[in-house]
Design a protein around this motif. Structure first.
Motif, PDB file in Angstrom:
ATOM      1  N   ASP A 141       4.168  -1.589  31.234  1.00  0.00           N
ATOM      2  CA  ASP A 141       4.779  -0.498  30.504  1.00  0.00           C
ATOM      3  C   ASP A 141       4.024   0.756  30.944  1.00  0.00           C
ATOM      4  OD1 ASP A 141       6.337   0.764  28.626  1.00  0.00           O
ATOM      5  OD2 ASP A 141       5.022   0.304  26.936  1.00  0.00           O
TER       6      ASP A 141
ATOM      7  N   SER B  29      -3.638  -0.875  28.011  1.00  0.00           N
ATOM      8  CA  SER B  29      -3.446  -2.091  27.226  1.00  0.00           C
ATOM      9  C   SER B  29      -3.277  -3.237  28.214  1.00  0.00           C
ATOM     10  CB  SER B  29      -2.188  -1.928  26.376  1.00  0.00           C
ATOM     11  OG  SER B  29      -1.695  -3.193  26.007  1.00  0.00           O
TER      12      SER B  29
ATOM     13  N   GLY C 285      -0.157  -2.299  30.350  1.00  0.00           N
ATOM     14  CA  GLY C 285       0.498  -1.079  29.901  1.00  0.00           C
ATOM     15  C   GLY C 285      -0.461   0.085  30.056  1.00  0.00           C
ATOM     16  N   ILE C 286       0.017   1.221  30.577  1.00  0.00           N
ATOM     17  CA  ILE C 286      -0.863   2.388  30.661  1.00  0.00           C
ATOM     18  C   ILE C 286      -0.167   3.616  30.090  1.00  0.00           C
ATOM     19  CG2 ILE C 286      -2.252   1.600  32.638  1.00  0.00           C
ATOM     20  CD1 ILE C 286      -0.529   3.371  34.433  1.00  0.00           C
TER      21      ILE C 286
END
Lengths: 342, 342
Positions: free
Chosen positions: A130, A141, A96-97
């Motif tokens: 995400d 993440s 996720g970024i």
């Protein structure tokens, strides 16, 4: 960079499609990947090992001297290092970024180029993710997933008195690489005309910018029928990790300063900063080597591997965790590792 | 809050110990939890379903009107909703948080109180995590894990022509709850003496602050031998989710406006804002209901469940995705859902 494409021109779903259009799958266990509410994996009777790291700009990395491609690679490598520390084989990641509008599609492409290079190196699959805007900076993440034969995972708790204390590779280089980059940043900020002078520092700078997870050692253990009794990866410095193993295994230890593996480039860099190379290895962190304990009977299986150093042995808990210096003095080991809240 | 304990007084490892000291384990599949390099799960022959969400203060939530306890609960619920959308049973979560020094230990305790309440409600185990400082605001990374019998997961791709389009619960309330909270925030900022007036708005405000994942419907499907042919959770608004299902399944659809389930409180709140309740349901988002498709032969199995509404049917892809209004007009459905980058 010659082009700048605004992320808003693609939209959230368009961006995810763009970033994942070339995703390759290496593992049969990756049943369903990017593009649904969740991913599906099947480890076919093996146990699943899973870990998550949150990496925040300004806390965990400085984009002034960290190329986005290296950051993408490092994100994957440090999470896989946690999977290796369980004696498991990495198989998948979910990423996720979050990013502010200072990041263009081209910048995100660079980050993902590093992510995909690491996925190829470690034969892991990107199976989900995400993307989000952030109010400030770049936020990452990363969830890494691995597999291990049932109940064959290695925790921090299994070490026993008289066993050997071992570490892979060499230590302290990443910390000195960081000091060098911070020094060049300061010089650059004071005078942007001066070019960075890092030509002879490739090893230490490489260790901080592009660390590798020791998947090769996990393979070596499997091929040579070696099972560490406890294991942890060296992210916060050798002292801190030794204390974790000792505390969770209820043992003490003797560590020999002269046995701590430190490379020549690392020693040279330490002397330039008037630092003790041993202190850099003990407290530096971010080396991502594996610290593990081994039954004495297994010594013959590892003694010819030049990538493993026996650095001490375990004692009764009451004796505490101690280091014997080159001069023959004995001191209690204290953790001076990185504390994110100080 | 009467006390304020600085996070730095505990340190990173002390904080993790503090936040996880009362963690309870509900599932036999949680082999190894918090406290090592990674967690270990064993789904004993089932497949593992996994998803990750990154939630960022100022983008995904506003702490001015979101109690931290509710935020903790919602973090878990919305991730579990993604597991439900695969027709899987949630089993574990891994939680990473980043926070600036404006957050005290007591504030984090409140957040975790909500997390643990949700873990109890949904019978999932917190098995790992990461804590970090952030330069600005509160950042949450949540990984949710679930299990499903081999190849029994439901994706967005399986819908076919002539099948029924169904949705659980009612729609549009979360968006109106958000509008109400934003209005009260604006009033408060202009005049802090005025107390918020949300007494008659408990339903809509509750839907945005404390949504529930429809685990109960996944249980209903299992008990009644119902397998949706495709499924997605309603996070971005009904229109957007319908278009995802249609695109990924290569079908079109007819949606009847009069069949869209909208609660009385939601209609009343919409009228106060001079909004069309149908538009709120179509574009509002954050309802976390399940949108799914079903073979006509399965209709008898769901027809007595008052929590499921049949809202339309699927057509050839060429016919497109359309809505028939109460007045009998036909329009193409367009996505006006939330776009995080605009």
């Amino acid at each position: 960079m010659s082009e700048r494409t605004e992320v808003s021109s693609l939209g959230e779903f368009g961006l995810i499609d763009h970033l994942t259009k070339n995703v390759e799958i290496h593992n049969a266990s990756s049943i369903l990947g990017v593009g649904d509410d969740a991913a599906v994996i099947d480890h076919f009777g093996k146990q699943t090992v899973i870990t998550n790291d949150l990496l925040i700009e300004g806390v965990h990395f400085d984009l002034m001297y960290t190329p986005l491609k290296h950051l993408g690679y490092k994100t994957v490598a440090v999470n896989i290092s946690d999977i290796c520390a369980m004696n498991a084989t990495p198989t998948q990641i979910i990423l996720g970024i979050g990013f502010s509008n200072r990041f263009s599609v081209e910048a995100l492409d660079e980050f993902y180029e590093g992510v995909y290079t690491a996925c190829d190196t470690y034969k892991v699959d990107l199976i989900g993710g995400d993307t989000s805007s952030s109010q400030k900076g770049f936020i990452i993440s990363c969830t890494a997933i691995g597999e291990v034969a049932p109940d064959k995972f290695v925790t921090r708790k299994g070490a026993q008195k008289s066993e050997l204390l071992c570490v892979t590779g060499d230590l302290g280089a990443a910390y000195l690489g960081l000091l060098l980059l911070e020094r060049e940043k300061k010089i650059y900020l004071e005078n942007p005309q001066i070019q960075p002078d890092l030509e002879n520092e490739k090893y230490t700078v490489g260790r901080i910018l592009k660390p590798e997870a020791r998947v090769d050692l996990i393979d070596f253990f499997a091929q040579n029928n070696v099972t560490p009794t406890s294991m942890i990866d060296v992210s916060d410095g050798l002292s801190s990790e030794i204390l974790h193993l000792c505390k969770q295994s209820n043992v003490g230890c003797v560590l020999y300063e002269e046995k701590i593996p430190i490379g020549e480039e690392t020693r040279a860099a330490a002397f330039k900063f008037n630092l003790d190379p041993t202190a850099c290895a003990l407290s530096g962190g971010e080396d991502y080597e594996l610290l593990f304990t081994l039954k004495q009977d297994d010594y013959d299986k590892i003694k010819d591997n030049t990538d493993i150093s026996v650095i001490g042995y375990l004692t009764d808990e009451e004796a505490g965790a101690n280091i014997i210096t080159k001069g023959g003095n004995k001191y209690a080991i204290t953790a001076q590792g990185w504390n994110a809240f100080k």
